[in-house]
Design an enzyme around this catalytic site. Sequence first.
Site, PDB file in Angstrom:
ATOM      1  N   ASN A 234      -7.009  -1.018   6.299  1.00  0.00           N
ATOM      2  CA  ASN A 234      -6.705  -1.528   7.612  1.00  0.00           C
ATOM      3  C   ASN A 234      -5.124  -1.969   7.760  1.00  0.00           C
ATOM      4  OD1 ASN A 234      -7.461  -3.733   9.902  1.00  0.00           O
ATOM      5  ND2 ASN A 234      -6.387  -4.934   8.345  1.00  0.00           N
TER       6      ASN A 234
ATOM      7  N   ILE B 157      -5.931  -5.587  20.756  1.00  0.00           N
ATOM      8  CA  ILE B 157      -6.668  -6.592  20.232  1.00  0.00           C
ATOM      9  C   ILE B 157      -6.064  -7.837  19.862  1.00  0.00           C
ATOM     10  CG2 ILE B 157      -8.233  -7.121  18.075  1.00  0.00           C
ATOM     11  CD1 ILE B 157      -9.270  -4.691  19.569  1.00  0.00           C
TER      12      ILE B 157
ATOM     13  N   VAL C 235       0.805  -1.204   0.080  1.00  0.00           N
ATOM     14  CA  VAL C 235       0.102   0.038  -0.057  1.00  0.00           C
ATOM     15  C   VAL C 235       0.837   1.451  -0.140  1.00  0.00           C
ATOM     16  CG1 VAL C 235      -2.006  -0.834   1.194  1.00  0.00           C
ATOM     17  CG2 VAL C 235      -0.461  -0.068   2.644  1.00  0.00           C
TER      18      VAL C 235
ATOM     19  N   TYR D 261       4.374   5.398  15.305  1.00  0.00           N
ATOM     20  CA  TYR D 261       3.200   4.731  15.200  1.00  0.00           C
ATOM     21  C   TYR D 261       1.889   5.749  15.590  1.00  0.00           C
ATOM     22  CZ  TYR D 261      -0.611   0.847  15.770  1.00  0.00           C
ATOM     23  OH  TYR D 261      -1.649   0.098  15.434  1.00  0.00           O
ATOM     24  N   ALA D 262       2.070   6.333  16.868  1.00  0.00           N
ATOM     25  CA  ALA D 262       0.997   7.231  17.223  1.00  0.00           C
ATOM     26  C   ALA D 262       0.897   8.282  16.229  1.00  0.00           C
ATOM     27  CB  ALA D 262       1.591   7.960  18.689  1.00  0.00           C
ATOM     28  N   ALA D 263       2.264   8.939  15.636  1.00  0.00           N
ATOM     29  CA  ALA D 263       2.090  10.117  14.797  1.00  0.00           C
ATOM     30  C   ALA D 263       1.340   9.389  13.550  1.00  0.00           C
ATOM     31  CB  ALA D 263       3.416  10.167  14.341  1.00  0.00           C
ATOM     32  N   SER D 264       1.408   8.353  13.058  1.00  0.00           N
ATOM     33  CA  SER D 264       0.781   7.712  11.941  1.00  0.00           C
ATOM     34  C   SER D 264      -0.719   7.658  12.045  1.00  0.00           C
ATOM     35  CB  SER D 264       1.452   6.428  11.498  1.00  0.00           C
ATOM     36  OG  SER D 264       0.864   5.378  12.199  1.00  0.00           O
ATOM     37  N   LYS D 265      -1.147   6.933  13.269  1.00  0.00           N
ATOM     38  CA  LYS D 265      -2.566   6.927  13.409  1.00  0.00           C
ATOM     39  C   LYS D 265      -3.235   8.148  13.913  1.00  0.00           C
ATOM     40  CE  LYS D 265      -2.666   2.450  12.846  1.00  0.00           C
ATOM     41  NZ  LYS D 265      -3.064   1.874  12.003  1.00  0.00           N
TER      42      LYS D 265
HETATM   43  N1  LIG Z   1      -4.067  -5.276  17.098  1.00  0.00           N
HETATM   44  C1  LIG Z   1      -4.367  -4.376  17.872  1.00  0.00           C
HETATM   45  O1  LIG Z   1      -4.162  -4.351  19.170  1.00  0.00           O
HETATM   46  C2  LIG Z   1      -4.207  -3.029  17.019  1.00  0.00           C
HETATM   47  C3  LIG Z   1      -4.747  -1.822  17.911  1.00  0.00           C
HETATM   48  C4  LIG Z   1      -4.849  -0.722  17.516  1.00  0.00           C
HETATM   49  C5  LIG Z   1      -4.965  -0.533  15.873  1.00  0.00           C
HETATM   50  N2  LIG Z   1      -4.544  -1.645  15.192  1.00  0.00           N
HETATM   51  C6  LIG Z   1      -4.548  -1.542  13.935  1.00  0.00           C
HETATM   52  O2  LIG Z   1      -5.177  -2.519  13.060  1.00  0.00           O
HETATM   53  C7  LIG Z   1      -4.710  -2.683  11.840  1.00  0.00           C
HETATM   54  C8  LIG Z   1      -4.533  -4.316  11.649  1.00  0.00           C
HETATM   55  O3  LIG Z   1      -3.818  -4.823  12.581  1.00  0.00           O
HETATM   56  P1  LIG Z   1      -3.837  -6.310  12.980  1.00  0.00           P
HETATM   57  O4  LIG Z   1      -3.433  -6.209  14.636  1.00  0.00           O
HETATM   58  O5  LIG Z   1      -4.620  -7.004  12.384  1.00  0.00           O
HETATM   59  O6  LIG Z   1      -2.213  -6.536  12.599  1.00  0.00           O
HETATM   60  P2  LIG Z   1      -1.502  -7.827  11.664  1.00  0.00           P
HETATM   61  O7  LIG Z   1      -0.172  -7.491  11.571  1.00  0.00           O
HETATM   62  O8  LIG Z   1      -2.099  -8.869  12.391  1.00  0.00           O
HETATM   63  O9  LIG Z   1      -2.156  -7.371  10.092  1.00  0.00           O
HETATM   64  C9  LIG Z   1      -1.618  -6.322   9.527  1.00  0.00           C
HETATM   65  C10 LIG Z   1      -1.792  -6.842   8.023  1.00  0.00           C
HETATM   66  O10 LIG Z   1      -1.008  -5.744   7.166  1.00  0.00           O
HETATM   67  C11 LIG Z   1      -0.348  -6.375   6.349  1.00  0.00           C
HETATM   68  N3  LIG Z   1       0.598  -5.249   5.559  1.00  0.00           N
HETATM   69  C12 LIG Z   1       1.714  -4.803   6.348  1.00  0.00           C
HETATM   70  N4  LIG Z   1       2.254  -3.779   5.504  1.00  0.00           N
HETATM   71  C13 LIG Z   1       1.517  -3.902   4.375  1.00  0.00           C
HETATM   72  C14 LIG Z   1       1.490  -3.206   3.193  1.00  0.00           C
HETATM   73  N5  LIG Z   1       2.809  -2.370   3.011  1.00  0.00           N
HETATM   74  N6  LIG Z   1       0.986  -3.314   1.999  1.00  0.00           N
HETATM   75  C15 LIG Z   1      -0.133  -4.339   2.257  1.00  0.00           C
HETATM   76  N7  LIG Z   1      -0.424  -4.751   3.546  1.00  0.00           N
HETATM   77  C16 LIG Z   1       0.618  -4.729   4.461  1.00  0.00           C
HETATM   78  C17 LIG Z   1       0.267  -7.393   7.071  1.00  0.00           C
HETATM   79  O11 LIG Z   1       1.000  -8.237   5.948  1.00  0.00           O
HETATM   80  C18 LIG Z   1      -0.727  -8.092   7.647  1.00  0.00           C
HETATM   81  O12 LIG Z   1      -1.457  -9.043   6.945  1.00  0.00           O
HETATM   82  C19 LIG Z   1      -3.565  -2.024  11.783  1.00  0.00           C
HETATM   83  O13 LIG Z   1      -3.681  -0.848  10.859  1.00  0.00           O
HETATM   84  C20 LIG Z   1      -3.212  -1.695  13.080  1.00  0.00           C
HETATM   85  O14 LIG Z   1      -2.356  -0.623  13.166  1.00  0.00           O
HETATM   86  C21 LIG Z   1      -4.346  -3.035  15.730  1.00  0.00           C
END
Ligand SMILES: NC(=O)c1ccc[n+]([C@@H]2O[C@H](COP(=O)([O-])OP(=O)(O)OC[C@H]3O[C@@H](n4cnc5c(N)ncnc54)[C@H](O)[C@@H]3O)[C@@H](O)[C@H]2O)c1
Length: 242
Positions: free
Chosen positions: A85, A183, A59, A150-154
């Site tokens: 996502n 999560i 992405v 990460y915080a900056a991006s989010k």
């Molecule tokens: N798990 C948590 O506690 C939590 C909390 C807050 C926010 N989030 C956010 O939720 C979203 C999903 O997180 P998750 O916990 O399922 O993480 P995860 O690591 O299980 O899944 C993230 C997915 O993104 C894909 N990815 C990474 N870089 C990529 C790229 N350049 N192009 C395409 N795909 C790419 C990975 O291959 C992976 O399949 C993320 O944006 C994460 O920041 C997660």
Amino acid sequence: MRLNDKVAIITGAANGIGEAAAKKFVAEGAKVIVADFDEAGAKVAEELGDAARFFKVNVGDEKNAQELAQFAIDQFGTIDILVNNAGITRDAMLQKMTGDQFDQVINVNLKGVFNCTQAVYPTLKEKKSGRIINTSSVSGIYGNVGQTNYAASKAAVVGMTKTWAKEFGRNGVTVNAVAPGFIKTAMVAAMPEKIIEQMEKTISLQSLGNAEDIANAYAFLASDEAKYITGHVLHVDGGIMM
Ligand SMILES: NC(=O)c1ccc[n+]([C@@H]2O[C@H](COP(=O)([O-])OP(=O)(O)OC[C@H]3O[C@@H](n4cnc5c(N)ncnc54)[C@H](O)[C@@H]3O)[C@@H](O)[C@H]2O)c1
């Protein structure tokens, strides 16, 4: 079914929250592009049958994001929903964080959301309808130790969500963000058990969330039930902070 015949692109759908979302969206009647850098996404799409296709995408690459949008149109004829996502962490305390760690996170979590939205929006604008759902995080709202990048991006995702809600509203496109708390996915599983126990004590509901809790929020915001909601950041965090 709430998403009958809608075409959704879900980035980062090979694992964790995105994978749960792909399953939820198909169960709700949508056709889904499982868009991920990780080829495990091919298996996720295969298991979902004819309603899903895998597209390998980075992405953070502008051209690749354009190819993703075109792939969705070629496969399913249109696009109705984009779930931005995909996300990564490269945690370190500020003084130890390298420029490269900072850039990597910004490139995926921020530029990736920009790239995919820019690629998909023309189709939604032309249809005068559509849904964009971005993934922020509690870290982006309240900050978090070791997560400057990460915080900056989010936090930036929240800014873009509100800006696009204002820009796209006149064309019938809603833009919202979900801010997950902690999560149970690979991202959190990497943490020591003791830290997880401490984290649970800070949550009103006293436990981590499941990927499905976030997938349900994505599905709601993607549905007609949410048609009058835009520019909103939906906290799905068990009540970490209020
Ligand atoms: N798990 C948590 O506690 C939590 C909390 C807050 C926010 N989030 C956010 O939720 C979203 C999903 O997180 P998750 O916990 O399922 O993480 P995860 O690591 O299980 O899944 C993230 C997915 O993104 C894909 N990815 C990474 N870089 C990529 C790229 N350049 N192009 C395409 N795909 C790419 C990975 O291959 C992976 O399949 C993320 O944006 C994460 O920041 C997660």
